[in-house]
Design an enzyme around this catalytic site. Structure first.
Site, PDB file in Angstrom:
ATOM      1  N   TYR A   1       1.074  -1.482  -0.252  1.00 58.34           N
ATOM      2  CA  TYR A   1      -0.200   0.138   0.294  1.00 58.34           C
ATOM      3  C   TYR A   1       0.921   1.062   0.003  1.00 58.34           C
ATOM      4  O   TYR A   1       1.983   1.550   0.315  1.00 58.34           O
ATOM      5  CB  TYR A   1      -0.940  -0.007   0.623  1.00 58.34           C
ATOM      6  CG  TYR A   1      -2.123  -0.637   1.198  1.00 58.34           C
ATOM      7  CD1 TYR A   1      -3.328  -0.364   0.638  1.00 58.34           C
ATOM      8  CD2 TYR A   1      -1.998  -2.223   1.736  1.00 58.34           C
ATOM      9  CE1 TYR A   1      -4.148  -1.123   0.775  1.00 58.34           C
ATOM     10  CE2 TYR A   1      -2.806  -3.007   1.987  1.00 58.34           C
ATOM     11  CZ  TYR A   1      -4.025  -2.693   1.387  1.00 58.34           C
ATOM     12  OH  TYR A   1      -5.344  -3.500   1.463  1.00 58.34           O
TER      13      TYR A   1
ATOM     14  N   TYR B   1      -0.821 -10.274   0.721  1.00 61.61           N
ATOM     15  CA  TYR B   1       0.324  -9.940   1.988  1.00 61.61           C
ATOM     16  C   TYR B   1       0.468 -10.412   2.677  1.00 61.61           C
ATOM     17  O   TYR B   1      -0.643 -10.785   3.076  1.00 61.61           O
ATOM     18  CB  TYR B   1       0.407  -8.059   1.535  1.00 61.61           C
ATOM     19  CG  TYR B   1      -0.820  -7.406   2.436  1.00 61.61           C
ATOM     20  CD1 TYR B   1      -0.852  -7.498   3.309  1.00 61.61           C
ATOM     21  CD2 TYR B   1      -2.058  -6.599   1.228  1.00 61.61           C
ATOM     22  CE1 TYR B   1      -2.028  -6.691   4.067  1.00 61.61           C
ATOM     23  CE2 TYR B   1      -2.873  -6.669   2.022  1.00 61.61           C
ATOM     24  CZ  TYR B   1      -3.163  -6.394   3.240  1.00 61.61           C
ATOM     25  OH  TYR B   1      -4.323  -6.008   4.053  1.00 61.61           O
TER      26      TYR B   1
ATOM     27  N   ARG C   1      -2.870 -12.218   3.962  1.00 57.15           N
ATOM     28  CA  ARG C   1      -5.109 -11.438   3.309  1.00 57.15           C
ATOM     29  C   ARG C   1      -4.428 -11.975   2.082  1.00 57.15           C
ATOM     30  O   ARG C   1      -3.923 -11.922   0.834  1.00 57.15           O
ATOM     31  CB  ARG C   1      -4.441 -10.504   3.546  1.00 57.15           C
ATOM     32  CG  ARG C   1      -4.574  -9.539   4.980  1.00 57.15           C
ATOM     33  CD  ARG C   1      -5.751  -9.864   5.390  1.00 57.15           C
ATOM     34  NE  ARG C   1      -7.232 -10.256   5.123  1.00 57.15           N
ATOM     35  CZ  ARG C   1      -7.487  -9.005   4.744  1.00 57.15           C
ATOM     36  NH1 ARG C   1      -7.222  -8.173   5.261  1.00 57.15           N
ATOM     37  NH2 ARG C   1      -8.891  -9.308   4.232  1.00 57.15           N
TER      38      ARG C   1
ATOM     39  N   HIS D   1      -7.603  -8.908  -2.232  1.00 57.63           N
ATOM     40  CA  HIS D   1      -8.812  -8.058  -1.343  1.00 57.63           C
ATOM     41  C   HIS D   1      -8.658  -6.935  -1.611  1.00 57.63           C
ATOM     42  O   HIS D   1      -8.139  -5.520  -2.506  1.00 57.63           O
ATOM     43  CB  HIS D   1      -9.434  -8.081  -0.298  1.00 57.63           C
ATOM     44  CG  HIS D   1      -7.965  -7.749   0.659  1.00 57.63           C
ATOM     45  ND1 HIS D   1      -6.823  -8.146   1.068  1.00 57.63           N
ATOM     46  CD2 HIS D   1      -8.283  -6.525   1.344  1.00 57.63           C
ATOM     47  CE1 HIS D   1      -6.245  -7.228   1.294  1.00 57.63           C
ATOM     48  NE2 HIS D   1      -6.933  -6.440   1.929  1.00 57.63           N
TER      49      HIS D   1
ATOM     50  N   HIS E   1     -10.806  -2.555  -0.805  1.00 58.58           N
ATOM     51  CA  HIS E   1     -11.821  -1.932   0.304  1.00 58.58           C
ATOM     52  C   HIS E   1     -12.629  -1.044  -0.176  1.00 58.58           C
ATOM     53  O   HIS E   1     -11.686  -0.811  -1.237  1.00 58.58           O
ATOM     54  CB  HIS E   1     -10.310  -0.864   1.302  1.00 58.58           C
ATOM     55  CG  HIS E   1      -9.602  -1.582   2.082  1.00 58.58           C
ATOM     56  ND1 HIS E   1      -9.733  -2.747   3.367  1.00 58.58           N
ATOM     57  CD2 HIS E   1      -7.739  -2.950   1.491  1.00 58.58           C
ATOM     58  CE1 HIS E   1      -8.545  -3.587   3.476  1.00 58.58           C
ATOM     59  NE2 HIS E   1      -7.656  -3.486   3.162  1.00 58.58           N
TER      60      HIS E   1
HETATM   61 FE   LIG Z   1      -6.112  -4.280   2.737  1.00 59.80          FE
END
Ligand SMILES: [Fe+2]
Length: 239
Positions: free
Chosen positions: A110, A149, A159, A162, A164
């Site tokens: 991110y 990740y 995770r 996905h 958000h």
């Molecule tokens: Fe996330």
């Protein structure tokens, strides 16, 4: 001055708790910071909370409809089109809903100071957009598929890929924060956030559908997703 309207008890009770995240999850330390530590108290909402602001889309304008870019500015990764429809409990579109979308890059990173994952930053990928649903409740985003990740200090938990979502209704207090998952991902089976929803049908509603590839653009996979914003089949709130 008119009497302050109260939250509809019927509305609250229509939500089946098995379709919602269970709150604080063992093994996911952050949920303790994102969930109330005290039992919830019901209180009447004020008129301002139920009616303001007057023009949400002016305060939260559209930002980017394309996260993938082109040519020299093209983000690395599998090109996808996300077609998300915002509907109410009857399947009717919710035009004007403000939909914020964010996800990591194709290496699982991110753009955020808290992301200490060692994966590389992609200079052509920022990873966040804000869109406004059209008359059919549809928002469309051209982007790249996010990677899985690892969750820091979480004993091997990764995770799954996905996306958000934050969906605003007509007022500040009308907001749903959730996550969308991709079909066929093996990490979905063990993800503590997805599986914090106990009801399998509600979990299935968090997973997008791959549209037939023969019908889509030649260079991108199309994923279709529906967000129900209220009622018994409302999307699960996920951090
Ligand atoms: Fe996330």
């Amino acid at each position: 001055m008119s009497e302050t309207p109260a939250i509809s008890a019927e509305f609250i009770e229509r939500r089946d708790p098995r379709t919602q995240s269970q709150g604080v999850e063992p093994g996911y330390a952050h949920t303790a910071q994102r969930w109330p530590s005290q039992p919830l108290q019901r209180r009447p909402l004020t008129a301002a909370e139920l009616s303001g602001p007057r023009d949400l889309t002016r305060r939260l304008p559209r930002v980017r409809g394309d996260l993938a870019g082109y040519g020299d500015k093209r983000a690395i990764g599998q090109l996808i089109h996300l077609r998300t429809r915002v509907v109410d409990e009857d399947g009717a579109p919710v035009p004007g809903a403000v939909v914020e979308i964010w996800h990591c890059n194709a290496a699982g990173r991110y753009i955020h100071p808290n992301d200490t994952h060692g994966a590389p930053v992609d200079p052509n990928f920022y990873g966040a957009a804000r869109l406004v649903a059209g008359d059919s409740g549809l928002v469309e985003l051209r982007t790249i598929k996010p990677a899985a990740y690892p969750v820091p200090d979480a004993a091997g938990w990764w995770r799954p890929p996905h996306v958000h979502f934050s969906v605003w209704g007509r007022v500040w207090l009308s907001r749903l924060v959730t996550q969308m998952f991709f079909p066929g991902e093996p990490l979905n089976e063990a993800d503590a956030i997805l599986n914090a929803i106990r009801d399998p049908e509600a979990r299935a509603r968090c997973i997008a559908r791959l549209a037939p590839t023969a019908q889509g653009p030649q260079d991108a996979l199309v994923f279709e997703y529906q967000i129900v914003v209220r009622g018994r089949k409302a999307a699960s709130s996920l951090p």
